[in-house]
Write an enzyme that holds these catalytic residues in place. Sequence first.
Site, PDB file in Angstrom:
ATOM      1  CG  ASP A 194       5.845   3.963   0.704  1.00  0.00           C
ATOM      2  OD1 ASP A 194       6.100   4.788   1.603  1.00  0.00           O
ATOM      3  OD2 ASP A 194       4.690   3.643   0.388  1.00  0.00           O
ATOM      4  CE1 TYR A 214      -3.554   2.670   0.680  1.00  0.00           C
ATOM      5  CE2 TYR A 214      -2.243   3.303   2.602  1.00  0.00           C
ATOM      6  CZ  TYR A 214      -3.283   3.552   1.716  1.00  0.00           C
ATOM      7  OH  TYR A 214      -4.034   4.686   1.860  1.00  0.00           O
ATOM      8  CE  LYS A 222       1.550   5.077   8.080  1.00  0.00           C
ATOM      9  NZ  LYS A 222       0.146   4.888   8.381  1.00  0.00           N
TER      10      LYS A 222
END
Length: 449
Positions: free
Chosen positions: A257, A154, A285
């Site tokens: 990522d 994702y 994050k």
Amino acid sequence: MPMNNNKNLQAPRTRSRELFARAQQSLVEGVNSPSRGSAVHGDGPVMLERGQGTQVWDADENQYTDFMMSFGALIHGHAHPALVSVVCQAMAEGSHFAAATSAEVEAAERFRRLVPSAEVVRFTNTGSEATMLALRLARAHTGRTKFLKFEGHYHGWYDPYLTNAHSHPPAELGPPENPRKIPDSRGIPLTTFDDVVVAPWNDIPALERVMRQRGRELAAVITEPIMANMGCILPLEGYHRKLRELTLAYGALLIFDEVVTGFRYAPGGCQEIYGIRPDISTFGKALGAGFPVGAVAGPRSILDRLTWGSDMVLHYGTFNGHRLTMKVVAANLDMLSAEGAYKELHAIGDSAITGLRKVFRRHDLKAIVQGFGPMFQIYFTNQASINDYRDFCTYVDTDRYSRFVQKLMEYGIYMTPSNGLHWIVSTAHGEKDVATLLEAADRACAELA
Ligand SMILES: Cc1ncc(COP(=O)(O)O)c(C=O)c1O
């Protein structure tokens, strides 16, 4: 007075239920992201009202030890006093000017010191914006339009990434050498996926095959360095080295990522741990310690394409380099640079992993705990390990996991029941929190068995 003792069952979530009923009058599904609503939380989410350190309190004053930590954003736990003071001061001075500030210089300098591949950095507001920009840069840099993404990875909610990111029944997946493209959202023209090549992850022969067939057409290969959206799946020995070798050979850029892994495992993320230099990396994050931020980093030869001019790669944003957030980022990165910060983070996470494995053994439950240090996941499975998306879709009892987490919630552990996510340990966690978790897990296992 409602109970707030972690050892006991929680008080009825009357107020949470009332609030959720109200929420559904004004918010779609009663939430702002489907991962927070009934699709994941059964008869409705616990409404959280406040947090301090590792503890959170719901609307009924039930207290929980938090192991979800805002999907990993809260690297220092809730309301860390040093960050509270940075935020208060920055707010009093003016939160944001949408103009150049010293705050973004300070954040960027620290970022570059910590992340090995970051010659320069561009801040965004979310991880999704960062991965979106990374792909645009890769396409502009190589002059190619296609890219490769892996099954079960994702990368945010940008159109071209939303294929094969969710789990599906094994019968729907198609053969691994030619996975069926399964869009994860309506509203995306199917032609978008003409530019997406999908391949299984953690499989070197499959990677060699797809790169042989399509490598020269690819602007980039994007990967999560550790799969964090099918639980926690580690790369097999040598996988990232092979990925680096093949992307170089075929002229495709390698995008790491690190939205989940960045600043979590090491100051320099997974690229530091695995000794890989990606061409572009993306962050989010933990970078913002609870504030919304993302980043794209890499060499000047690629990122300088963002420079204004007729050939530029466009990236605007009113809130880019948000002053208050940049102040938090700089303070956060200073805290993470402190001697021993990551050693402790790893030690506490490893202690939770070892303890949980013992609990499952004691109860003779077929469950494994995968991962290391600050991030891990539990799989109810007969397999010795879960190595890729297809293993997850085929061998993991996600319903049982969800029931297990619902039980843990009753015993004062806060976690999402979604097996696709992962357990997070912050610098605020200590052995006391691990003991609380293990005691709750012991009781939950007894009931599950
Ligand atoms: C690996 C990965 N990349 C990108 C994103 C998108 O980040 P955000 O939710 O901040 O848009 C996520 C979010 O979970 C993620 O896990």
